[in-house]
Design an enzyme around this catalytic site. Sequence first.
Site, PDB file in Angstrom:
ATOM      1  N   ARG A  57       0.050  -9.097  13.254  1.00 44.13           N
ATOM      2  CA  ARG A  57      -0.555  -7.984  12.501  1.00 44.13           C
ATOM      3  C   ARG A  57      -1.561  -8.506  11.481  1.00 44.13           C
ATOM      4  O   ARG A  57      -2.612  -7.894  11.260  1.00 44.13           O
ATOM      5  CB  ARG A  57       0.536  -7.166  11.794  1.00 44.13           C
ATOM      6  CG  ARG A  57       1.387  -6.366  12.756  1.00 44.13           C
ATOM      7  CD  ARG A  57       2.619  -5.820  12.081  1.00 44.13           C
ATOM      8  NE  ARG A  57       2.327  -4.721  11.170  1.00 44.13           N
ATOM      9  CZ  ARG A  57       3.160  -4.293  10.228  1.00 44.13           C
ATOM     10  NH1 ARG A  57       4.315  -4.888  10.039  1.00 44.13           N
ATOM     11  NH2 ARG A  57       2.843  -3.282   9.467  1.00 44.13           N
ATOM     12  N   ARG A  76      12.321  -7.135   4.412  1.00 39.29           N
ATOM     13  CA  ARG A  76      12.477  -5.675   4.334  1.00 39.29           C
ATOM     14  C   ARG A  76      13.485  -5.192   5.365  1.00 39.29           C
ATOM     15  O   ARG A  76      13.594  -5.752   6.444  1.00 39.29           O
ATOM     16  CB  ARG A  76      11.162  -4.955   4.667  1.00 39.29           C
ATOM     17  CG  ARG A  76      10.062  -5.215   3.771  1.00 39.29           C
ATOM     18  CD  ARG A  76       8.964  -4.186   3.808  1.00 39.29           C
ATOM     19  NE  ARG A  76       8.458  -3.741   5.090  1.00 39.29           N
ATOM     20  CZ  ARG A  76       7.355  -2.991   5.211  1.00 39.29           C
ATOM     21  NH1 ARG A  76       6.677  -2.645   4.139  1.00 39.29           N
ATOM     22  NH2 ARG A  76       6.941  -2.590   6.391  1.00 39.29           N
ATOM     23  N   LYS A  90       0.832  -1.218   0.000  1.00 33.56           N
ATOM     24  CA  LYS A  90       0.000   0.000   0.000  1.00 33.56           C
ATOM     25  C   LYS A  90       0.862   1.262   0.000  1.00 33.56           C
ATOM     26  O   LYS A  90       0.602   2.189  -0.739  1.00 33.56           O
ATOM     27  CB  LYS A  90      -0.859   0.114   1.279  1.00 33.56           C
ATOM     28  CG  LYS A  90      -1.836  -0.955   1.528  1.00 33.56           C
ATOM     29  CD  LYS A  90      -2.717  -0.598   2.720  1.00 33.56           C
ATOM     30  CE  LYS A  90      -2.016  -0.554   4.063  1.00 33.56           C
ATOM     31  NZ  LYS A  90      -1.540  -1.855   4.558  1.00 33.56           N
ATOM     32  N   ARG A 126      12.640  -3.798  11.225  1.00 35.43           N
ATOM     33  CA  ARG A 126      11.720  -3.171  12.178  1.00 35.43           C
ATOM     34  C   ARG A 126      11.108  -4.244  13.070  1.00 35.43           C
ATOM     35  O   ARG A 126      10.779  -5.323  12.610  1.00 35.43           O
ATOM     36  CB  ARG A 126      10.581  -2.468  11.406  1.00 35.43           C
ATOM     37  CG  ARG A 126      10.970  -1.113  10.903  1.00 35.43           C
ATOM     38  CD  ARG A 126       9.933  -0.414  10.072  1.00 35.43           C
ATOM     39  NE  ARG A 126       8.574  -0.903  10.101  1.00 35.43           N
ATOM     40  CZ  ARG A 126       7.610  -0.435   9.290  1.00 35.43           C
ATOM     41  NH1 ARG A 126       7.886   0.515   8.424  1.00 35.43           N
ATOM     42  NH2 ARG A 126       6.395  -0.909   9.348  1.00 35.43           N
ATOM     43  N   ARG A 180      -8.665   1.605   9.976  1.00 36.23           N
ATOM     44  CA  ARG A 180      -8.291   0.217  10.238  1.00 36.23           C
ATOM     45  C   ARG A 180      -9.348  -0.511  11.065  1.00 36.23           C
ATOM     46  O   ARG A 180      -9.175  -1.687  11.356  1.00 36.23           O
ATOM     47  CB  ARG A 180      -6.970   0.200  11.008  1.00 36.23           C
ATOM     48  CG  ARG A 180      -5.772  -0.237  10.156  1.00 36.23           C
ATOM     49  CD  ARG A 180      -4.577  -0.168  11.066  1.00 36.23           C
ATOM     50  NE  ARG A 180      -3.447  -0.927  10.638  1.00 36.23           N
ATOM     51  CZ  ARG A 180      -2.426  -0.421   9.952  1.00 36.23           C
ATOM     52  NH1 ARG A 180      -2.463   0.818   9.527  1.00 36.23           N
ATOM     53  NH2 ARG A 180      -1.375  -1.174   9.689  1.00 36.23           N
TER      54      ARG A 180
HETATM   55  P1  AMP Z   1       1.554   0.553   9.080  1.00 37.78           P
HETATM   56  O1  AMP Z   1       2.870   1.131   8.727  1.00 37.78           O
HETATM   57  O2  AMP Z   1       0.390   1.233   8.387  1.00 37.78           O
HETATM   58  O3  AMP Z   1       1.483  -0.945   8.916  1.00 37.78           O
HETATM   59  O4  AMP Z   1       1.318   0.855  10.639  1.00 37.78           O
HETATM   60  C1  AMP Z   1       2.222   0.407  11.632  1.00 37.78           C
HETATM   61  C2  AMP Z   1       1.518   0.279  12.972  1.00 37.78           C
HETATM   62  O5  AMP Z   1       0.986   1.558  13.381  1.00 37.78           O
HETATM   63  C3  AMP Z   1       0.312  -0.652  12.982  1.00 37.78           C
HETATM   64  O6  AMP Z   1       0.689  -2.009  13.146  1.00 37.78           O
HETATM   65  C4  AMP Z   1      -0.458  -0.097  14.184  1.00 37.78           C
HETATM   66  O7  AMP Z   1       0.131  -0.489  15.405  1.00 37.78           O
HETATM   67  C5  AMP Z   1      -0.254   1.405  14.046  1.00 37.78           C
HETATM   68  N1  AMP Z   1      -1.310   2.026  13.207  1.00 37.78           N
HETATM   69  C6  AMP Z   1      -1.162   2.626  11.992  1.00 37.78           C
HETATM   70  N2  AMP Z   1      -2.335   3.079  11.524  1.00 37.78           N
HETATM   71  C7  AMP Z   1      -3.253   2.780  12.461  1.00 37.78           C
HETATM   72  C8  AMP Z   1      -4.661   2.962  12.562  1.00 37.78           C
HETATM   73  N3  AMP Z   1      -5.364   3.560  11.591  1.00 37.78           N
HETATM   74  N4  AMP Z   1      -5.286   2.491  13.678  1.00 37.78           N
HETATM   75  C9  AMP Z   1      -4.605   1.896  14.676  1.00 37.78           C
HETATM   76  N5  AMP Z   1      -3.286   1.684  14.646  1.00 37.78           N
HETATM   77  C10 AMP Z   1      -2.600   2.103  13.551  1.00 37.78           C
END
Ligand code: AMP
Length: 214
Positions: A171, A127, A13, A160, A88
Site C-alpha cells: 500500500r 492495529r 487521516k 485486517r 488517490r
Molecule cells: P483506506 O481505508 O482509505 O486506506 O482504504 C482501504 C483500501 O480501499 C485501499 O487500500 C484501496 O484498496 C481502497 N480504496 C479506498 N479509497 C480508494 C480510492 N480513492 N481509490 C482507489 N481505491 C481506494
Amino acid sequence: MRLLLFGAPGVGKGTQAKLLSIKFNIPHISTGDILREAVKNQTELGKKAEEIMNRGDLVPDEVMIGIIRDRLIKSDCQNGFILDGFPRTTKQAIALDKLLDEMNINDLKLINIYADEEEIVKRLNNRRACKECGKIFTLSEIQDKDECPNCHSRTSFYLRDDDKEEVIRKRLEVFRKNTEPVLTYYEKKGKVISVNGFGDIEDVNKKLLNALSK
Ligand code: AMP
C-alpha cells in the site's frame, strides 16, 4: 468548510477526519469505509473491491469517482465535508475538480499529514479492528479485553488483511507511485497545508486546527 485529508495509509487521516467532522459538524467521507461496508454486505461493489483491497491495490478510478459523485450530492454535504482516502490518483483529482466546479465549490483545501514510513508500518501492524462494528483500536487499548469498547460484542478483534506487513508495504508503494502525484497537483494550485503526523492524536489535532486557523 471543504477539506481533503491527504497522507500515506496509516498516517492517522481517518482519526483526524473524525475529530474534525465532530468539531465542524460536517460529514466525514471515507472511501475506505464505504468500500469495507460494501465488502461486509457483499454487494456487487463489495464483491469486486474485496480482492483488490486485500492485496493493497487501488479500486478502479471510474468506480471511485461514481461513489464520490453519489455521496457529495447528498444534502448533508451542502455546508461542507471532509474527504478521507479520495482522491488517490491524479485522474480522481481531476474528476473531483470537475465535480466541484459543477457544484460551484471553490474552497477545497488539502491537508497533507506526513510521517516516517517505518513508523507507519509499526502503527498499522499494531492495529486491530472489531469484526462487528469495524472500529479500530491499538493493541494496548484492547489488552486484556474480550469485549469491544465500542459495540460490546465479544472477542471480535482481528488484524485486517490490508494491515498485514506485506500488504502495508504494498500500500505504501502504491501510495508513492499513484497517490503522491495528487499532492503535486494541489500544490500547483496553492491549496496545500502540511502537518507533521508524528505524535499523539491530540497533539496532531492541535497542530491541524492551528494550521487551519491561519
Ligand atoms: P483506506 O481505508 O482509505 O486506506 O482504504 C482501504 C483500501 O480501499 C485501499 O487500500 C484501496 O484498496 C481502497 N480504496 C479506498 N479509497 C480508494 C480510492 N480513492 N481509490 C482507489 N481505491 C481506494
